[in-house]
Design an enzyme around this catalytic site. Sequence first.
Site, PDB file in Angstrom:
ATOM      1  CD  GLU A  31      -2.906   3.328  11.922  1.00 48.92           C
ATOM      2  OE1 GLU A  31      -4.131   3.176  12.096  1.00 48.92           O
ATOM      3  OE2 GLU A  31      -2.138   2.391  11.681  1.00 48.92           O
ATOM      4  CB  SER A  67      -7.855  -3.836  16.974  1.00 50.86           C
ATOM      5  OG  SER A  67      -6.505  -3.606  17.301  1.00 50.86           O
ATOM      6  CB  ALA A  95      -4.846 -10.526  16.466  1.00 51.28           C
ATOM      7  N   GLY A  96      -2.880  -8.285  14.538  1.00 46.25           N
ATOM      8  CA  GLY A  96      -2.632  -7.925  13.144  1.00 46.25           C
ATOM      9  C   GLY A  96      -3.909  -7.894  12.320  1.00 46.25           C
ATOM     10  CG  ASP A 134      -0.547  -0.170   2.524  1.00 39.75           C
ATOM     11  OD1 ASP A 134       0.666  -0.388   2.705  1.00 39.75           O
ATOM     12  OD2 ASP A 134      -1.374  -0.070   3.464  1.00 39.75           O
ATOM     13  CG  ASP A 182      -4.643  -1.711   8.041  1.00 37.23           C
ATOM     14  OD1 ASP A 182      -4.478  -2.517   7.110  1.00 37.23           O
ATOM     15  OD2 ASP A 182      -3.780  -1.471   8.899  1.00 37.23           O
TER      16      ASP A 182
HETATM   17  C1  GLA Z   1      -0.213  -2.938   8.357  1.00 38.21           C
HETATM   18  C2  GLA Z   1      -0.426  -1.506   7.872  1.00 38.21           C
HETATM   19  C3  GLA Z   1      -0.973  -1.490   6.444  1.00 38.21           C
HETATM   20  C4  GLA Z   1      -0.165  -2.377   5.512  1.00 38.21           C
HETATM   21  C5  GLA Z   1       0.078  -3.750   6.136  1.00 38.21           C
HETATM   22  C6  GLA Z   1       1.003  -4.608   5.323  1.00 38.21           C
HETATM   23  O1  GLA Z   1      -1.454  -3.567   8.492  1.00 38.21           O
HETATM   24  O2  GLA Z   1      -1.307  -0.826   8.728  1.00 38.21           O
HETATM   25  O3  GLA Z   1      -1.016  -0.156   5.988  1.00 38.21           O
HETATM   26  O4  GLA Z   1       1.036  -1.765   5.150  1.00 38.21           O
HETATM   27  O5  GLA Z   1       0.603  -3.654   7.454  1.00 38.21           O
HETATM   28  O6  GLA Z   1       0.429  -4.947   4.112  1.00 38.21           O
END
Ligand code: GLA
Length: 387
Positions: free
Chosen positions: A164, A126, A122-123, A36, A176
């Site tokens: 953010e 959130s 947890a990726g 991104d 996200d």
């Molecule tokens: C995190 C970041 C996103 C993106 C991903 C990896 O989630 O918030 O902007 O860069 O990592 O794809």
Amino acid sequence: MSAAAATELLRRTFDADPAGVWSAPGRVNLIGEHTDYNEGLCLPIALPQRTFAAVSPRTDDVLRIVSAQSEGVVELALADVGPGHPDGWAAYVAGVPWALRKAGYAVTGLDVAVDGRVPLGAGLSSSAALECAVGAAVSDLCVLDLLGTDHGRRILVSACIDAENSIAEAPTGGMDQSASLLASAGHALLLDCRDSRTEQVPFDLGAHGLALLVMDTRAEHALVDGQYAERRTSCEEAARELGVSSLREVPSDDLDATLAALSNDMLRRRARHVVTEIARVETTVAALRRNDFRAVGELFLTSHASMRDDFEISVPELDTAVEAAVAAGALGARMTGGGFGGSAIALVPTKAADAAQAAVQAAFAERGFHAPHCFVVTASGPADRDQ
Ligand code: GLA
């Protein structure tokens, strides 16, 4: 259910009923990782797990924020919000009205109670879910009318990204927030980060006897922020050395010859991941459109190997989850999100989903890792008003 919990928390803390409750989903990215911020492509879905915000407008400039996942009330004037202030989770809340005001909208103070049902750490985004739930609330309460149109939702996406990057000071891309505000139930969101174009790609695995399994490894990694920023800097450095505005501009044909111009092998590997990953998103979308899920599974595996070997953002827990799921019958699996811990996803035949979860649990137990949380998800709807 959680809308009620957020309402109750607002009542208990501030002794008043909220004007409404808004919620926004977390996400998993199907493919297109660390693309991104390189103006590339990615393909997230919105999760059924959401964060809820019960909110009341105020007549003054004060923000009062409380969370079901944290102790105490954070209180400050909207005029005092700035980089690193407030810090911690409250930055993701306060940053949104701050960013909308900066974008020229008339925003008042707010009382906010949040209940986050997207697993934390947890990726699964959130933090974006929190920003987008608050953004949806501010839009309605301050009569900005941004939720009703695609154009308005994109203004909210930008404000949440600004919150953010500028207030929480996390140098993330925009995937996200885009997923949380622009996704559509039953679809994956093809997002082109060069021009913000989006396309809804049908993603109904159940109709094909398949399921998407999320495997939250619960692996904690202290260096997450520094490592993410370091990857971003390396990509910018590689683009600069190649004389392009972003790695999106690097053609995938004859890639090794192009990347030979870079000054070191680390930059070559970082750039190779990004360029090949962007191409894999296109190939995945084409495979999804012809229901070729075997091909999708293989693309997941190639993507994971690229993140493990070239971009170096995987950890043993993520590799173990991927390997165990595949050994138990998954068509493919890969880590998802920023890396260094967090979650992996697996594309599994529905009838093998339980066995795959059991296999991942057993593999983690055998290696002495924390027990993972595994659950099946479907592509869900975007941020909106609940009550
Ligand atoms: C995190 C970041 C996103 C993106 C991903 C990896 O989630 O918030 O902007 O860069 O990592 O794809």
